[in-house]
Design an enzyme around this catalytic site. Structure first.
Site, PDB file in Angstrom:
ATOM      1  N   HIS A 214       0.722  -1.097  -0.023  1.00  0.00           N
ATOM      2  CA  HIS A 214      -0.103   0.222   0.002  1.00  0.00           C
ATOM      3  C   HIS A 214       0.748   1.021   0.070  1.00  0.00           C
ATOM      4  O   HIS A 214       0.914   1.944   0.861  1.00  0.00           O
ATOM      5  CB  HIS A 214      -0.762   0.006   1.168  1.00  0.00           C
ATOM      6  CG  HIS A 214      -2.153  -0.858   0.822  1.00  0.00           C
ATOM      7  ND1 HIS A 214      -2.837  -1.387   1.984  1.00  0.00           N
ATOM      8  CD2 HIS A 214      -3.104  -0.928  -0.344  1.00  0.00           C
ATOM      9  CE1 HIS A 214      -3.750  -2.086   1.332  1.00  0.00           C
ATOM     10  NE2 HIS A 214      -3.961  -1.912   0.181  1.00  0.00           N
TER      11      HIS A 214
ATOM     12  N   CYS B 239       3.022 -12.625   2.831  1.00  0.00           N
ATOM     13  CA  CYS B 239       3.846 -12.311   4.092  1.00  0.00           C
ATOM     14  C   CYS B 239       3.893 -13.818   5.194  1.00  0.00           C
ATOM     15  O   CYS B 239       2.763 -14.013   5.461  1.00  0.00           O
ATOM     16  CB  CYS B 239       3.681 -11.180   5.067  1.00  0.00           C
ATOM     17  SG  CYS B 239       4.235 -11.122   6.504  1.00  0.00           S
TER      18      CYS B 239
ATOM     19  N   HIS C 199     -10.174  -4.676   4.126  1.00  0.00           N
ATOM     20  CA  HIS C 199      -8.694  -4.895   3.899  1.00  0.00           C
ATOM     21  C   HIS C 199      -8.206  -6.369   3.246  1.00  0.00           C
ATOM     22  O   HIS C 199      -8.899  -7.316   3.598  1.00  0.00           O
ATOM     23  CB  HIS C 199      -7.925  -4.979   5.344  1.00  0.00           C
ATOM     24  CG  HIS C 199      -6.467  -4.425   5.055  1.00  0.00           C
ATOM     25  ND1 HIS C 199      -5.527  -5.616   4.717  1.00  0.00           N
ATOM     26  CD2 HIS C 199      -5.811  -3.227   5.038  1.00  0.00           C
ATOM     27  CE1 HIS C 199      -4.510  -5.031   4.693  1.00  0.00           C
ATOM     28  NE2 HIS C 199      -4.479  -3.837   4.791  1.00  0.00           N
TER      29      HIS C 199
ATOM     30  N   GLU D  29      -5.931  -8.118   3.476  1.00  0.00           N
ATOM     31  CA  GLU D  29      -5.386  -9.304   4.369  1.00  0.00           C
ATOM     32  C   GLU D  29      -6.699 -10.125   5.008  1.00  0.00           C
ATOM     33  O   GLU D  29      -6.700 -11.200   5.205  1.00  0.00           O
ATOM     34  CB  GLU D  29      -4.564  -8.624   5.436  1.00  0.00           C
ATOM     35  CG  GLU D  29      -3.865  -9.651   6.256  1.00  0.00           C
ATOM     36  CD  GLU D  29      -3.300  -9.236   7.486  1.00  0.00           C
ATOM     37  OE1 GLU D  29      -2.417  -8.199   7.467  1.00  0.00           O
ATOM     38  OE2 GLU D  29      -3.298  -9.934   8.768  1.00  0.00           O
TER      39      GLU D  29
ATOM     40  N   ASN E 152      -1.541  -0.366   8.505  1.00  0.00           N
ATOM     41  CA  ASN E 152      -0.472  -0.019   9.532  1.00  0.00           C
ATOM     42  C   ASN E 152       0.031   1.298   9.783  1.00  0.00           C
ATOM     43  O   ASN E 152       0.222   1.826  11.016  1.00  0.00           O
ATOM     44  CB  ASN E 152       0.568  -1.043   9.559  1.00  0.00           C
ATOM     45  CG  ASN E 152       1.689  -0.768   8.614  1.00  0.00           C
ATOM     46  OD1 ASN E 152       2.472  -0.042   8.909  1.00  0.00           O
ATOM     47  ND2 ASN E 152       1.592  -1.304   7.321  1.00  0.00           N
TER      48      ASN E 152
END
Lengths: 292, 292
Positions: free
Chosen positions: A44, A100, A128, A130, A225
């Site tokens: 991002h 990741c 999101h 994830e 984050n």
């Protein structure tokens, strides 16, 4: 003006790895001339996105837009297994998985919870990537995505609740939501899947925010984050600004300030952080010469 | 003066059951003339202890004091399995098990956690018989008894921590300790084993404490759940008094008070609560006649 950079800021292990694997795939493909696709951004960060696009990475929004017999890169946030299979089969694409390893762990924990009969609570941002990927790993669709205390409050009681949390969320959010969930079940299994680096970044941003007069958080506005770093900082220091790059730095922010702090998210290139530092120094130089 | 009794107070299901089983054992033994032993009190109430002692129940402090070929009553708090086996084998005693079914559930959950590789945290009072019994069900001695936030703070990190809580503890204590434990492990499995009745008693005591000018909590000073009711009440109403029976009621407590509340723990006979109500009414009667 004294300018300090947070001890932990900028590219994390997972982002570095994803970029390395993506660059290797682009280079390896050099002669073969296959098209290389990804859904959304690899990370991002708008600057990095633009750079990769120049090297030939095509960012699309849905599976249908992926070219046949292409190379498809799963970004660091991961992806739902059924989507990956779809791309492999329908598009006959070669898959490069840059998920990741910490996100992979969340996915496998979520899958295991549902296999063991737990209703799975994913603490994270509903849209999101994830979180979408984690959802795709839950076998029987028995899950809820919880963004806030209020969401948790509304959940109905279940016999066994299992918790995973998006790697980039804050421990504070985990605490308040767990307190609510204790009222919803007799058995609560919590996998604290916040990644170590995220924790360290949050801690060092909090520390720095308490030591300076102004805090600049550098990173993509889409980056979960980075946004959390901003939230953490502004709780301690109300002069907190979230910018994507040095061009957004405004001279008026620094009036009567003596110490500035800079922090950046896991998807922020260290170069972007240095550029912001230089921009602040330049502002001061101009100011000084004006006063002479 | 208006006097209210908390909606849920006095003997709980487990205590009623333990007393019933004990009385049955005493009656059944009538002719056989075996001695009947227990370690400590069947329930934490001095009045009840005295009454049972008159009926022939002998309360001792350790296994060695139990007579051979006697009847041994396991009290509602439960007991460590190795001790029960010792009494069965060495004393050839007939065992009457009055362990509360909710306590049995905590024991089995604690055993299962240790079997599944969790380091077991028992939230409870270190010396309480229920906690001693739970400890005895943990296979490999990998456990810690946690009484407070400070205890939890001192715990070292473990891969997997499993939690059980003494049936009569408060939810507030569970919350604060869980928050500390989230820092000590990546996987935290919480079995909320606080019993339903305890929860209801705490809730109705809290409610009543907010509605009256003075709160009287009736029950044994050894009774953990009665002490918790006192703690809950005094947070809301500073005129809270914990007494064991009506003889401890003091006239000066009621000066300038208009509404009194009474609550009692799970081991408090409802008769003791009614006696306290009568004692307060009597005080008022005396006071009124004095003023005439």
């Amino acid at each position: 003006m004294e300018i300090k950079i947070a001890e932990y800021s900028g590219y994390c292990f997972g982002v570095k790895r994803a970029l390395k694997l993506t660059m290797e795939a682009i280079e390896k493909n050099g002669n073969k001339n296959k098209k290389i696709f990804t859904i959304g951004s690899i990370i991002h960060n708008p600057g990095v996105k633009e750079e990769l696009s120049k090297k030939g990475l095509i960012s699309v929004n849905k599976v249908e837009e992926i070219g046949n017999k292409s190379i498809f890169i799963i970004r660091s946030h991961g992806m739902a297994p059924y989507l990956i299979n779809k791309i492999r089969k329908e598009k006959e694409a070669e898959i490069v998985d840059t998920t990741c390893p910490f996100v992979k762990k969340v996915q496998s924990k979520a899958g295991l919870l549902s296999k063991n009969g737990y209703f799975v609570v994913i603490i994270g941002n509903k849209d999101h990537p994830e979180v979408l990927g984690i959802k795709g790993c839950i076998l029987n669709k028995k899950y809820a995505v919880i963004e806030s205390e209020e969401d948790a409050e509304k959940l109905r009681c279940r016999k066994k609740i299992g918790v995973v949390i998006q790697t980039t969320q804050t421990k504070e959010k985990l605490f308040v939501i767990v307190n609510k969930l204790l009222d919803k079940t007799g058995e609560l299994l919590i996998n604290n899947t916040i990644c170590d680096t995220t924790g360290k970044m949050q801690l060092s941003t909090r520390k720095l925010a308490g030591e300076v007069d102004i805090m600049i958080i550098v990173g993509g506005r889409q980056s979960a984050n980075t946004r959390h770093l901003k939230e953490i900082s502004e709780k301690i220091n109300e002069s907190t600004y979230h910018i994507e790059n040095y061009r957004e730095v405004k001279p008026e922010w620094f009036i009567n300030k003596k110490r500035a702090g800079i922090s950046g998210g896991a998807s922020t290139p260290i170069k972007d952080i240095i550029d912001v530092k230089k921009a602040i120094e330049e502002l001061q130089y101009i100011q000084k010469n004006k006063n002479l």
